[in-house]
Design a protein around this motif. Structure first.
Motif, PDB file in Angstrom:
ATOM      1  N   LEU A  65       0.744  -1.242   0.009  1.00  0.00           N
ATOM      2  CA  LEU A  65       0.207  -0.009   0.132  1.00  0.00           C
ATOM      3  C   LEU A  65       0.961   1.379  -0.026  1.00  0.00           C
ATOM      4  N   PHE A  66       1.783   1.310   0.869  1.00  0.00           N
ATOM      5  CA  PHE A  66       2.779   2.513   0.918  1.00  0.00           C
ATOM      6  C   PHE A  66       3.420   2.633  -0.117  1.00  0.00           C
ATOM      7  N   THR A  67       3.985   1.679  -0.928  1.00  0.00           N
ATOM      8  CA  THR A  67       4.911   1.412  -1.978  1.00  0.00           C
ATOM      9  C   THR A  67       4.112   2.005  -3.159  1.00  0.00           C
ATOM     10  N   GLY A  68       2.849   1.494  -3.120  1.00  0.00           N
ATOM     11  CA  GLY A  68       1.864   1.915  -4.199  1.00  0.00           C
ATOM     12  C   GLY A  68       1.279   3.443  -4.139  1.00  0.00           C
ATOM     13  N   LEU A  69       1.331   3.897  -3.136  1.00  0.00           N
ATOM     14  CA  LEU A  69       1.100   5.316  -2.967  1.00  0.00           C
ATOM     15  C   LEU A  69       2.134   6.200  -3.640  1.00  0.00           C
ATOM     16  N   ARG A  70       3.241   5.663  -3.680  1.00  0.00           N
ATOM     17  CA  ARG A  70       4.238   6.338  -4.203  1.00  0.00           C
ATOM     18  C   ARG A  70       4.528   6.120  -5.971  1.00  0.00           C
ATOM     19  N   ALA A  71       3.277   5.744  -6.299  1.00  0.00           N
ATOM     20  CA  ALA A  71       3.287   5.654  -7.679  1.00  0.00           C
ATOM     21  C   ALA A  71       3.487   4.351  -8.413  1.00  0.00           C
ATOM     22  N   SER A  72       3.849   3.297  -7.588  1.00  0.00           N
ATOM     23  CA  SER A  72       4.174   2.090  -8.079  1.00  0.00           C
ATOM     24  C   SER A  72       2.817   1.399  -8.532  1.00  0.00           C
ATOM     25  N   ARG A 142       0.456   9.636 -10.609  1.00  0.00           N
ATOM     26  CA  ARG A 142       1.151   9.991  -9.317  1.00  0.00           C
ATOM     27  C   ARG A 142       0.266  11.234  -8.952  1.00  0.00           C
ATOM     28  N   PRO A 143       0.250  11.613  -7.429  1.00  0.00           N
ATOM     29  CA  PRO A 143      -0.233  12.617  -6.938  1.00  0.00           C
ATOM     30  C   PRO A 143       0.122  14.130  -7.531  1.00  0.00           C
TER      31      PRO A 143
END
Length: 174
Positions: A65-72, A142-143
């Protein structure tokens, strides 16, 4: 609250539910009108049924989840797969046995087995992981980057000196 943050919170809650399900009763066996857990044979926790699988799945889901939030995007696909795995544990391994009284039913004819809190927690946790991962994938991208001071200033809020300095920098860079 942005959609990405809300989905991240849902994913985090899903992983935490898997952790709690590891130590909650997945199957509860009652004898007659007694609903108390008398011994280890009358309740099976997530740990009893799956060992550390739910804990490891929850930790993996938090990492993804946290890796995915960094656009992975690959990590978000992994989060969806983690949700599917949690649901498979609940539906394939636990659901066929939620009404199985086991050895207690051999001893007591009035024994009855029902799903415990842990069964619902692992099912909801898997569903939240699946939903949050899928929705974050659907949002994609990405955000937006935080505005820099040069981008944040608009002509309406700039002073005359700031406008002149911005024009000068633009001329010097060309």
């Amino acid at each position: 609250m942005t959609a990405r943050l809300a989905l991240a919170l849902l994913g985090t809650v899903g992983a935490l539910l898997l952790l709690v399900a590891s130590f909650s009763s997945v199957i509860e066996i009652t004898v007659g009108t007694t609903s108390k857990v008398v011994d280890a044979d009358t309740a099976q926790t997530g740990w009893d049924r799956h060992g550390p699988a739910l804990i490891l799945l929850a930790l993996l889901a938090l990492f993804l989840l946290f890796t995915g939030l960094r656009a992975s995007r690959t990590a978000l696909v992994g989060l969806v797969i983690a949700g599917i795995a949690a649901l498979a544990i609940a539906w394939i391994w636990d659901r066929p046995h939620i009404h199985d009284t086991g050895s207690v039913g051999d001893i007591y004819a009035e024994a009855k087995a029902d799903p415990g809190t842990g069964y619902y927690l692992e099912t909801l946790g898997g569903a939240l992981l699946l939903f949050s991962g899928g929705a974050l994938l659907a949002l994609g991208g990405r955000p937006a980057p935080a505005p820099t001071p040069e981008r944040a200033a608009t002509p309406a809020t700039e002073s005359a000196a700031e406008r002149a300095a911005r024009r000068r920098r633009a001329r010097e860079s060309t």
